[in-house]
Design an enzyme around this catalytic site. Structure first.
Site, PDB file in Angstrom:
ATOM      1  N   TYR A 186       0.825  -1.215   0.000  1.00 45.21           N
ATOM      2  CA  TYR A 186       0.000   0.000   0.000  1.00 45.21           C
ATOM      3  C   TYR A 186       0.859   1.264   0.000  1.00 45.21           C
ATOM      4  O   TYR A 186       0.435   2.296  -0.528  1.00 45.21           O
ATOM      5  CB  TYR A 186      -1.013  -0.032   1.146  1.00 45.21           C
ATOM      6  CG  TYR A 186      -2.140  -1.000   0.834  1.00 45.21           C
ATOM      7  CD1 TYR A 186      -3.046  -0.714  -0.188  1.00 45.21           C
ATOM      8  CD2 TYR A 186      -2.271  -2.209   1.503  1.00 45.21           C
ATOM      9  CE1 TYR A 186      -4.060  -1.608  -0.530  1.00 45.21           C
ATOM     10  CE2 TYR A 186      -3.276  -3.107   1.178  1.00 45.21           C
ATOM     11  CZ  TYR A 186      -4.164  -2.798   0.162  1.00 45.21           C
ATOM     12  OH  TYR A 186      -5.163  -3.686  -0.179  1.00 45.21           O
TER      13      TYR A 186
ATOM     14  N   ARG B  80       1.388   1.916  -3.582  1.00 44.79           N
ATOM     15  CA  ARG B  80       0.163   2.483  -4.193  1.00 44.79           C
ATOM     16  C   ARG B  80       0.033   3.970  -3.820  1.00 44.79           C
ATOM     17  O   ARG B  80      -0.316   4.803  -4.628  1.00 44.79           O
ATOM     18  CB  ARG B  80      -1.104   1.760  -3.693  1.00 44.79           C
ATOM     19  CG  ARG B  80      -1.127   0.251  -3.789  1.00 44.79           C
ATOM     20  CD  ARG B  80      -1.560  -0.249  -5.150  1.00 44.79           C
ATOM     21  NE  ARG B  80      -0.563  -0.091  -6.170  1.00 44.79           N
ATOM     22  CZ  ARG B  80       0.588  -0.813  -6.271  1.00 44.79           C
ATOM     23  NH1 ARG B  80       0.895  -1.739  -5.382  1.00 44.79           N
ATOM     24  NH2 ARG B  80       1.433  -0.595  -7.252  1.00 44.79           N
TER      25      ARG B  80
ATOM     26  N   GLN C 133     -15.341   2.266  -5.704  1.00 46.71           N
ATOM     27  CA  GLN C 133     -14.564   1.155  -5.128  1.00 46.71           C
ATOM     28  C   GLN C 133     -13.103   1.576  -5.010  1.00 46.71           C
ATOM     29  O   GLN C 133     -12.294   0.845  -4.451  1.00 46.71           O
ATOM     30  CB  GLN C 133     -14.655  -0.078  -6.034  1.00 46.71           C
ATOM     31  CG  GLN C 133     -16.077  -0.612  -6.168  1.00 46.71           C
ATOM     32  CD  GLN C 133     -16.161  -1.643  -7.291  1.00 46.71           C
ATOM     33  OE1 GLN C 133     -15.834  -2.805  -7.087  1.00 46.71           O
ATOM     34  NE2 GLN C 133     -16.590  -1.216  -8.462  1.00 46.71           N
ATOM     35  N   ASN C 134     -12.783   2.716  -5.574  1.00 50.12           N
ATOM     36  CA  ASN C 134     -11.381   3.144  -5.589  1.00 50.12           C
ATOM     37  C   ASN C 134     -10.967   3.706  -4.243  1.00 50.12           C
ATOM     38  O   ASN C 134     -11.737   4.376  -3.562  1.00 50.12           O
ATOM     39  CB  ASN C 134     -11.164   4.193  -6.683  1.00 50.12           C
ATOM     40  CG  ASN C 134     -11.431   3.624  -8.056  1.00 50.12           C
ATOM     41  OD1 ASN C 134     -11.503   2.400  -8.207  1.00 50.12           O
ATOM     42  ND2 ASN C 134     -11.593   4.471  -9.039  1.00 50.12           N
ATOM     43  N   VAL C 135      -9.707   3.446  -3.907  1.00 52.96           N
ATOM     44  CA  VAL C 135      -9.186   3.951  -2.639  1.00 52.96           C
ATOM     45  C   VAL C 135      -8.374   5.231  -2.863  1.00 52.96           C
ATOM     46  O   VAL C 135      -7.851   5.807  -1.919  1.00 52.96           O
ATOM     47  CB  VAL C 135      -8.356   2.866  -1.907  1.00 52.96           C
ATOM     48  CG1 VAL C 135      -9.244   1.684  -1.535  1.00 52.96           C
ATOM     49  CG2 VAL C 135      -7.174   2.383  -2.747  1.00 52.96           C
ATOM     50  N   ASP C 136      -8.294   5.671  -4.126  1.00 52.82           N
ATOM     51  CA  ASP C 136      -7.590   6.938  -4.391  1.00 52.82           C
ATOM     52  C   ASP C 136      -8.504   8.117  -4.050  1.00 52.82           C
ATOM     53  O   ASP C 136      -9.680   7.947  -3.725  1.00 52.82           O
ATOM     54  CB  ASP C 136      -7.113   6.983  -5.859  1.00 52.82           C
ATOM     55  CG  ASP C 136      -8.253   7.017  -6.873  1.00 52.82           C
ATOM     56  OD1 ASP C 136      -9.157   7.862  -6.729  1.00 52.82           O
ATOM     57  OD2 ASP C 136      -8.246   6.193  -7.822  1.00 52.82           O
TER      58      ASP C 136
ATOM     59  N   HIS D  87     -14.448   0.786  -0.437  1.00 51.64           N
ATOM     60  CA  HIS D  87     -13.301  -0.059  -0.066  1.00 51.64           C
ATOM     61  C   HIS D  87     -12.227   0.687   0.713  1.00 51.64           C
ATOM     62  O   HIS D  87     -11.095   0.224   0.795  1.00 51.64           O
ATOM     63  CB  HIS D  87     -12.711  -0.694  -1.341  1.00 51.64           C
ATOM     64  CG  HIS D  87     -13.635  -1.667  -1.997  1.00 51.64           C
ATOM     65  ND1 HIS D  87     -13.481  -2.126  -3.283  1.00 51.64           N
ATOM     66  CD2 HIS D  87     -14.758  -2.282  -1.527  1.00 51.64           C
ATOM     67  CE1 HIS D  87     -14.471  -2.972  -3.574  1.00 51.64           C
ATOM     68  NE2 HIS D  87     -15.251  -3.074  -2.540  1.00 51.64           N
TER      69      HIS D  87
ATOM     70  N   GLY E 138     -15.764   1.833 -15.382  1.00 56.00           N
ATOM     71  CA  GLY E 138     -14.451   1.245 -15.122  1.00 56.00           C
ATOM     72  C   GLY E 138     -14.392   0.224 -14.011  1.00 56.00           C
ATOM     73  O   GLY E 138     -13.427   0.197 -13.252  1.00 56.00           O
ATOM     74  N   THR E 139     -15.400  -0.624 -13.939  1.00 55.62           N
ATOM     75  CA  THR E 139     -15.316  -1.728 -12.981  1.00 55.62           C
ATOM     76  C   THR E 139     -15.706  -3.025 -13.673  1.00 55.62           C
ATOM     77  O   THR E 139     -16.665  -3.057 -14.449  1.00 55.62           O
ATOM     78  CB  THR E 139     -16.209  -1.510 -11.731  1.00 55.62           C
ATOM     79  OG1 THR E 139     -16.248  -2.730 -10.978  1.00 55.62           O
ATOM     80  CG2 THR E 139     -17.616  -1.079 -12.073  1.00 55.62           C
TER      81      THR E 139
END
Ligand code: OAD
Length: 228
Positions: free
Chosen positions: A53, A56, A86-89, A104, A170-171
């Site tokens: 991580y 990332r 769902q993105n963690v950005d 997420h 985009g999933t």
């Protein structure tokens, strides 16, 4: 204003230079998902998970939102938009979207391993062994691992069930419960899908696919829905 819910995944940020998971060259080709994204993996090798991580996070600090992120924030002029990602950005935040649910978790936050209510901002890109919460336990990334509950899903279900339009970007729709959200739309709700590739869409018919990348795909979507 009509309610528009946008479900985004890794493809949303692909043109910002962040890798997706399941495509050729995706992250799950290089890493074993169970080693870096499961409770068992964390117990087995915390250093590996923290390093994964950190890498990332380092890349995220160098990335910028793309045209698709900005176009979604501009949509707020005409629609009541909520992003369920769902993105963690944090690229939706940086592009100016105001209502964002992170299913997420968030890469730039850490969480206590004994009290999940203790969540902190991470300065810079590193979270290291020995970084402790105020109660003295090791901090972990504030990311939902496989096999863990997704606390934000209930709020997302309500939003999707009240939406006038659902947009999916985009999933690959492989990961539940996020992929199941599409099943909560009211009958007849228009669904748009922006993805250059084929996607499993949980057997739903009547989905309009814009077969493009997110950066140009969202502009095309806006042209299609401007009269909705
Ligand atoms: P995937 O890697 O499974 O799917 C990425 C999707 O993005 C694919 O359908 C691609 O065709 C599409 N795509 C690629 N480039 C694109 C572009 N430029 N514009 C639009 N779409 C593009 O990623 P997710 O579905 O987001 O979870 O994965 C879901 C979850 O699995 C992630 O949140 C992550 C992962 O394990 C956790 O880490 C908890």
């Amino acid at each position: 204003m009509k309610k528009l819910v946008v479900l985004t995944g890794a493809g949303m940020s692909a043109e910002s230079g962040l890798r997706t998971f399941r495509e050729m060259g995706g992250l799950w080709e290089e890493y074993d998902v169970y080693e870096v994204a499961s409770p068992e993996g964390w117990e087995k090798d915390r250093d590996l998970v923290l390093r994964f991580y950190n890498e990332r996070r380092k890349q995220l600090l160098e990335a910028l939102p793309n045209r698709g992120h900005y176009a979604l924030s501009e949509l707020e002029r005409d629609f009541d938009v909520t992003i369920v990602t769902q993105n963690v950005d944090d690229l939706h935040e940086r592009a100016g979207s105001s209502k964002i649910i992170h299913l997420h978790g968030e890469l730039k936050k850490s969480r206590s391993t004994i009290d999940p209510g203790l969540i902190y901002d991470i300065e810079g890109w590193e979270l290291n062994p020995g970084d402790l919460c105020e109660l003295g336990s090791q901090l972990r990334p504030h990311i939902v691992c496989f096999g863990e509950a997704v606390p934000a899903i209930e709020e997302a279900v309500v939003l999707v069930s009240e939406a006038d339009l659902l947009v999916i970007i985009g999933t690959s729709m492989n990961v539940y419960p996020a992929a199941g959200l599409i099943n909560y739309i009211r009958p007849g709700t228009p669904v748009y899908l922006i993805d250059p590739n084929d996607v499993i869409t949980a057997g739903q018919s009547g989905i309009t696919q814009i077969r493009k990348g997110a950066a140009v795909g969202v502009d095309e979507l806006i042209r299609m829905i401007k009269d909705e």
